[in-house]
Design a protein around this motif. Sequence first.
Motif, PDB file in Angstrom:
ATOM      1  N   SER A  75     -23.384 -26.516   0.698  1.00 15.95           N
ATOM      2  CA  SER A  75     -24.081 -25.243   0.515  1.00 15.95           C
ATOM      3  C   SER A  75     -24.965 -25.382  -0.718  1.00 15.95           C
ATOM      4  CB  SER A  75     -23.094 -24.084   0.367  1.00 15.95           C
ATOM      5  OG  SER A  75     -22.191 -24.320  -0.680  1.00 15.95           O
ATOM      6  N   ALA A  76     -26.110 -24.715  -0.671  1.00 13.39           N
ATOM      7  CA  ALA A  76     -27.071 -24.851  -1.770  1.00 13.39           C
ATOM      8  C   ALA A  76     -27.880 -23.571  -1.918  1.00 13.39           C
ATOM      9  CB  ALA A  76     -27.990 -26.032  -1.504  1.00 13.39           C
ATOM     10  N   GLN A  77     -28.404 -23.385  -3.120  1.00 15.09           N
ATOM     11  CA  GLN A  77     -29.288 -22.256  -3.426  1.00 15.09           C
ATOM     12  C   GLN A  77     -30.432 -22.767  -4.263  1.00 15.09           C
ATOM     13  OE1 GLN A  77     -26.850 -19.442  -5.537  1.00 15.09           O
ATOM     14  NE2 GLN A  77     -26.104 -18.517  -3.654  1.00 15.09           N
ATOM     15  N   GLY A  78     -31.565 -22.078  -4.178  1.00 14.18           N
ATOM     16  CA  GLY A  78     -32.684 -22.432  -5.036  1.00 14.18           C
ATOM     17  C   GLY A  78     -34.000 -22.427  -4.292  1.00 14.18           C
ATOM     18  N   SER A  79     -35.014 -22.868  -5.004  1.00 14.30           N
ATOM     19  CA  SER A  79     -36.344 -22.996  -4.419  1.00 14.30           C
ATOM     20  C   SER A  79     -37.014 -24.216  -5.035  1.00 14.30           C
ATOM     21  CB  SER A  79     -37.180 -21.735  -4.657  1.00 14.30           C
ATOM     22  OG  SER A  79     -37.333 -21.492  -6.035  1.00 14.30           O
ATOM     23  N   VAL A  80     -37.935 -24.783  -4.293  1.00 13.93           N
ATOM     24  CA  VAL A  80     -38.635 -25.967  -4.756  1.00 13.93           C
ATOM     25  C   VAL A  80     -40.114 -25.622  -4.918  1.00 13.93           C
ATOM     26  CG1 VAL A  80     -38.939 -26.877  -2.403  1.00 13.93           C
ATOM     27  CG2 VAL A  80     -38.966 -28.442  -4.345  1.00 13.93           C
ATOM     28  N   GLN A  81     -40.656 -26.026  -6.055  1.00 13.37           N
ATOM     29  CA  GLN A  81     -42.085 -25.861  -6.297  1.00 13.37           C
ATOM     30  C   GLN A  81     -42.751 -27.086  -5.682  1.00 13.37           C
ATOM     31  OE1 GLN A  81     -43.310 -24.987 -10.345  1.00 13.37           O
ATOM     32  NE2 GLN A  81     -45.157 -26.217 -10.040  1.00 13.37           N
ATOM     33  N   ILE A  82     -43.723 -26.884  -4.781  1.00 17.90           N
ATOM     34  CA  ILE A  82     -44.255 -28.004  -4.005  1.00 17.90           C
ATOM     35  C   ILE A  82     -45.604 -28.522  -4.478  1.00 17.90           C
ATOM     36  CG2 ILE A  82     -42.963 -27.342  -1.953  1.00 17.90           C
ATOM     37  CD1 ILE A  82     -45.780 -26.339  -0.870  1.00 17.90           C
ATOM     38  N   ASP A  83     -46.167 -27.932  -5.526  1.00 16.85           N
ATOM     39  CA  ASP A  83     -47.450 -28.427  -6.033  1.00 16.85           C
ATOM     40  C   ASP A  83     -47.622 -28.020  -7.490  1.00 16.85           C
ATOM     41  OD1 ASP A  83     -48.278 -25.702  -6.034  1.00 16.85           O
ATOM     42  OD2 ASP A  83     -49.193 -25.900  -4.072  1.00 16.85           O
ATOM     43  N   GLY A  86     -47.939 -24.092  -8.516  1.00 20.45           N
ATOM     44  CA  GLY A  86     -46.804 -23.179  -8.560  1.00 20.45           C
ATOM     45  C   GLY A  86     -46.347 -22.622  -7.217  1.00 20.45           C
ATOM     46  N   THR A  87     -46.821 -23.159  -6.126  1.00 24.56           N
ATOM     47  CA  THR A  87     -46.371 -22.692  -4.817  1.00 24.56           C
ATOM     48  C   THR A  87     -44.893 -23.053  -4.639  1.00 24.56           C
ATOM     49  OG1 THR A  87     -48.577 -23.146  -3.929  1.00 24.56           O
ATOM     50  CG2 THR A  87     -46.796 -22.813  -2.323  1.00 24.56           C
ATOM     51  N   THR A  88     -44.061 -22.059  -4.353  1.00 19.60           N
ATOM     52  CA  THR A  88     -42.630 -22.320  -4.189  1.00 19.60           C
ATOM     53  C   THR A  88     -42.201 -22.040  -2.751  1.00 19.60           C
ATOM     54  OG1 THR A  88     -42.022 -20.109  -4.930  1.00 19.60           O
ATOM     55  CG2 THR A  88     -42.058 -21.841  -6.593  1.00 19.60           C
ATOM     56  N   LYS A  89     -41.204 -22.775  -2.326  1.00 16.99           N
ATOM     57  CA  LYS A  89     -40.656 -22.644  -0.977  1.00 16.99           C
ATOM     58  C   LYS A  89     -39.141 -22.578  -1.074  1.00 16.99           C
ATOM     59  CE  LYS A  89     -44.688 -23.321   1.034  1.00 16.99           C
ATOM     60  NZ  LYS A  89     -45.340 -22.354   1.885  1.00 16.99           N
ATOM     61  N   SER A  90     -38.534 -21.898  -0.122  1.00 24.90           N
ATOM     62  CA  SER A  90     -37.075 -21.844  -0.040  1.00 24.90           C
ATOM     63  C   SER A  90     -36.541 -23.218   0.324  1.00 24.90           C
ATOM     64  CB  SER A  90     -36.660 -20.841   1.037  1.00 24.90           C
ATOM     65  OG  SER A  90     -35.287 -20.993   1.348  1.00 24.90           O
ATOM     66  N   ILE A  91     -35.382 -23.565  -0.192  1.00 30.43           N
ATOM     67  CA  ILE A  91     -34.772 -24.846   0.165  1.00 30.43           C
ATOM     68  C   ILE A  91     -34.255 -24.839   1.606  1.00 30.43           C
ATOM     69  CG2 ILE A  91     -34.190 -25.416  -2.218  1.00 30.43           C
ATOM     70  CD1 ILE A  91     -31.232 -24.710  -1.364  1.00 30.43           C
ATOM     71  N   ALA A  92     -34.289 -23.681   2.256  1.00 30.52           N
ATOM     72  CA  ALA A  92     -33.959 -23.613   3.686  1.00 30.52           C
ATOM     73  C   ALA A  92     -35.066 -24.260   4.506  1.00 30.52           C
ATOM     74  CB  ALA A  92     -33.753 -22.169   4.131  1.00 30.52           C
ATOM     75  N   GLY A  93     -36.266 -24.365   3.912  1.00 27.04           N
ATOM     76  CA  GLY A  93     -37.396 -24.965   4.597  1.00 27.04           C
ATOM     77  C   GLY A  93     -38.163 -23.934   5.407  1.00 27.04           C
ATOM     78  N   GLU A  94     -39.234 -24.408   6.036  1.00 27.55           N
ATOM     79  CA  GLU A  94     -40.065 -23.522   6.845  1.00 27.55           C
ATOM     80  C   GLU A  94     -40.627 -24.283   8.043  1.00 27.55           C
ATOM     81  OE1 GLU A  94     -44.443 -23.810   4.726  1.00 27.55           O
ATOM     82  OE2 GLU A  94     -43.105 -22.232   4.057  1.00 27.55           O
ATOM     83  N   LEU A  95     -41.004 -23.509   9.035  1.00 31.15           N
ATOM     84  CA  LEU A  95     -41.640 -24.069  10.222  1.00 31.15           C
ATOM     85  C   LEU A  95     -43.138 -23.899  10.100  1.00 31.15           C
ATOM     86  CD1 LEU A  95     -39.158 -22.771  12.925  1.00 31.15           C
ATOM     87  CD2 LEU A  95     -39.269 -25.036  11.891  1.00 31.15           C
ATOM     88  N   PRO A  96     -43.953 -24.713  10.724  1.00 27.15           N
ATOM     89  CA  PRO A  96     -43.560 -25.706  11.709  1.00 27.15           C
ATOM     90  C   PRO A  96     -42.827 -26.877  11.052  1.00 27.15           C
ATOM     91  CG  PRO A  96     -45.898 -25.935  11.252  1.00 27.15           C
ATOM     92  CD  PRO A  96     -45.410 -24.725  10.495  1.00 27.15           C
TER      93      PRO A  96
END
Length: 183
Positions: A75-83, A86-96
């Motif tokens: 199990s995990a919590q958090g967010s990752v900044q991808i650039d 400062g664009t952040t995404k959930s660690i659950a990921g996104e589609l597509p």
Amino acid sequence: MKARAIISTVTAFTLTLAVTLLPAGPAAADTALGDCYHSTTPQHQDHAAWSAPGNRQTAWSSPIRIIHSDAFRVSAQGSVQIDFWGTTKSIAGELPAAPATGGWPAPGAPRYALIARVTTGSMWLKKTSRTYGPSSWFPVGTDSDCMLFSSNGDPAPHLVFTFNDNNLGDNGGGAGVVVRQWF
């Protein structure tokens, strides 16, 4: 017509009796995977969440060995900044889902999700019903569901975490991860 009804009734009764009296499959038996399915107390659980930074691969520092037939749930919590902007995404990921081209570590898994791999052996995941060989990344996200490790006695397997991003170098943030292990 009467014979068909009798055969149908006997067949239904036999199937019901078989389902009721026969033992359940291996996951429900006294196995590590069965214990994970039933959420019993694991033999090991991280005392606190540890950090998996968004910009690199991080091995889980297990205080015990990983061996054949061990079950895991992450199990995990958090967010990752991808650039750098400062664009952040959930660690659950996104589609597509991540494509097979372009350098994504786990094609077919949600983009930017927390992912993991084993360095030797293989890991079967309940949520994908797939087995991932050594060094094949698999989705974890915020909850991996039950996973089963298989090995032929390979030496010192490790569980390694990172993010499904084709450029880790500009990432920040990350995940707080807790690993549970049944054996």
